[in-house]
Design an enzyme around this catalytic site. Structure first.
Site, short mmCIF file in Angstrom:
data_model
loop_
_atom_site.label_atom_id
_atom_site.label_comp_id
_atom_site.label_asym_id
_atom_site.label_seq_id
_atom_site.Cartn_x
_atom_site.Cartn_y
_atom_site.Cartn_z
N CYS A 74 0.84 -1.21 0.00
CA CYS A 74 0.00 0.00 0.00
C CYS A 74 0.87 1.25 0.00
CB CYS A 74 -0.91 0.01 1.23
SG CYS A 74 -1.98 1.47 1.34
N CYS A 80 -0.27 5.94 7.21
CA CYS A 80 -1.56 5.55 7.80
C CYS A 80 -1.30 4.60 8.95
CB CYS A 80 -2.43 4.89 6.73
SG CYS A 80 -3.95 4.16 7.35
N CYS A 83 -2.52 -0.14 9.11
CA CYS A 83 -1.76 -1.37 8.91
C CYS A 83 -0.33 -1.14 9.40
CB CYS A 83 -1.73 -1.76 7.43
SG CYS A 83 -3.34 -2.25 6.77
N CYS A 158 -6.63 1.73 -0.12
CA CYS A 158 -6.71 0.78 0.98
C CYS A 158 -6.85 -0.62 0.42
CB CYS A 158 -7.88 1.08 1.91
SG CYS A 158 -7.93 0.01 3.38
N GLN A 265 -18.49 -9.12 12.86
CA GLN A 265 -17.14 -9.60 12.61
C GLN A 265 -16.60 -8.90 11.37
OE1 GLN A 265 -15.47 -11.18 14.74
NE2 GLN A 265 -17.12 -11.85 16.11
N TYR A 296 -22.54 -12.11 25.92
CA TYR A 296 -22.07 -11.09 24.98
C TYR A 296 -22.46 -11.47 23.55
CZ TYR A 296 -19.11 -10.41 29.12
OH TYR A 296 -18.64 -10.27 30.41
N GLU A 316 -27.09 -10.08 26.07
CA GLU A 316 -26.33 -8.97 25.47
C GLU A 316 -26.63 -7.69 26.26
OE1 GLU A 316 -24.31 -6.17 23.61
OE2 GLU A 316 -23.99 -8.32 23.28
N ASP A 360 -18.24 -14.33 24.05
CA ASP A 360 -17.43 -13.52 23.14
C ASP A 360 -17.28 -12.14 23.77
OD1 ASP A 360 -16.16 -12.27 21.06
OD2 ASP A 360 -17.76 -12.54 19.59
N CYS A 386 -10.63 -11.69 21.25
CA CYS A 386 -10.03 -10.72 20.33
C CYS A 386 -8.78 -10.08 20.94
CB CYS A 386 -11.04 -9.64 19.95
SG CYS A 386 -11.62 -8.64 21.34
#
Length: 442
Positions: A74, A80, A83, A158, A265, A296, A316, A360, A386
């Protein structure tokens, strides 16, 4: 005063070997004085020359490059902040993420975990973006923040984002430029749903009547079913300011209408892999009367696939997401409830009765809920992570409570970043599950 009286002069350059990648993807090296320095855009095994800049060691040049180094694809790389690892061969990046998850489980006490299954998304597949907006003279900057800065890098290119988002950016810039409620700054959240692009705009001032007319025209131009708005400061509910069609998205066999700015996701393919990994971690035999407690649950990404195997009690804490889940659960075996699990966790006695508990949690983990979970000791726990650091903390409680790891899946859904997703199955007591791998798809 002599140099001897001052002590040795600080060198202006120093050569060092990068020993590892830190949690943020920066290379870590030990200097001659024993201190550790983290250097962006470097890879393990590389010999680098560092330069002293205002008391900080920064990269001057790479003396010996890693075989895993590639040319960043990129043109905005390095400017940026989106990434940070495009200079690393994708297969090596996935291997590093797998090692991070294995290390997290090891830190929690699980030293004999099964070999992980691993998946990596394709470029141009990320279907959600949270972009910053800044006025710069007569121009609008729309993009991501520069690394460690509040400056906004205009997203002219991008390789990560879905074409639907990239193709909409020029028209969005033009539309935002004329908004009176956008004085200096704002934010925009974009989701690619089955019904099309969904937009949540935040601005530093209230929208005028003219602004609402302009946004309605923008929605018509880009065939956007819904544009919502909320003030940049505060936590108020989003207001629909332009609605030209229904908002819908399929999750499993069900269809929901996600709230503005809903969490999904990152890509469609990673969502499928996560769903498959969670289903794979279920006990082989679930009876019709068995119950899965899901914590969650969001809008139901996992709820509806799980409901094909047992009755699901889904909790939730975000009211709008819980409402969307509840509205979409008609005719399914999902019962949705709104409950803030960080303040009011499901109690151990209820978790004990569940055949499976699936969670999650947010990035910080599920500390309060994990206390009840380890006391309740349901036979199967499936943890979607995550954040390896949170996984290590939460899984340590499962290890202390007598659980073993039955399956591990690692998913690189945030391509060229340090972020990693994992699905870990845990079993308690004599309940064991086959460690056969998942089939790859997508």
């Amino acid at each position: 005063m002599s140099i001897a009286e001052n002590g040795p002069a600080t060198p202006t350059t120093i050569d060092a070997t990068i020993a590892y990648l830190g949690a943020q993807g920066d290379g870590g090296a030990r200097l001659p004085d024993g201190s550790i320095v983290h250097v962006p855009f470097t890879l393990p095994g590389e010999v680098v020359r560092l330069q002293n800049s205002a008391g900080r060691w920064v990269l001057d040049k790479i003396l010996t490059a890693s075989p895993d180094r590639v040319e960043p694809p990129c043109p905005l790389f390095g400017e940026c902040g989106g990434c940070t690892l495009q200079h690393m061969r994708p297969a090596a990046l996935l291997e590093w993420k797998v090692d991070r998850v294995k290390a997290a489980l090891g830190k929690a006490g699980f030293t004999d975990s099964p070999n992980p299954q691993d998946f990596q998304v394709s470029p141009h597949s990320r279907r959600r973006a949270d972009l910053a907006i800044r006025r710069q003279g007569k121009a609008i900057l729309l993009g991501l923040h520069a690394r460690n800065s509040s400056d906004v890098v205009d997203l002219t290119s991008c390789l990560v984002l879905h074409p639907t988002i990239i193709n909409a950016l020029p028209a969005l810039r033009d539309g935002l430029r004329s908004l009176e409620g956008l004085r200096q700054s704002g934010d925009i959240q974009l989701n690619v749903l089955d019904s099309g692009l969904d937009v949540l705009l935040s601005t530093d001032h209230s929208l005028t009547t003219g602004d609402r007319t302009r946004l309605a025209a923008l929605a018509e131009l880009l065939s956007i079913p819904r544009i919502s708005w909320k003030p940049q400061s505060g936590n108020g509910e989003a207001e629909n300011v332009a609605q030209r069609g229904s908002v819908r998205h399929k999750l499993g066999d069900a269809e929901v209408s996600p709230p503005a700015g809903a969490f999904l996701q990152a890509t469609a393919e990673s969502e499928l892999w996560i769903q498959q990994a969670v289903v794979h971690a279920l006990p082989k035999k679930l009876g019709k009367r068995d119950t899965i407690i899901e914590l969650y649950a969001g809008c139901g990404t996992l709820s509806f696939p799980l409901a094909n195997h047992a009755r699901v009690l889904a909790y939730e804490g975000y009211a709008s997401a819980a409402s969307a889940l509840k509205a979409g659960s008609g005719g399914t075996r999902v019962t949705a409830s709104c409950r803030d699990l960080n303040r009011q966790p499901i109690m151990s006695k209820d978790l004990t009765a569940a055949a499976v508990v699936v969670l999650d949690p947010p990035h910080a983990g599920a500390k309060l809920q994990m206390m009840q979970l380890t006391m309740g000791k349901p036979k199967t726990v499936i943890y979607v992570s995550c954040n390896p650091a949170a996984l290590a903390k939460d899984a340590s409680g499962l290890h202390s409570a007598g659980y073993t790891v039955s399956s591990v899946t690692v998913i690189d859904q945030f391509l060229w970043s340090a972020e990693v997703e994992a699905v870990c199955g845990f079993t308690h007591g004599s309940s064991h599950r086959s460690r056969n791998g998942l089939s790859r798809s997508g």
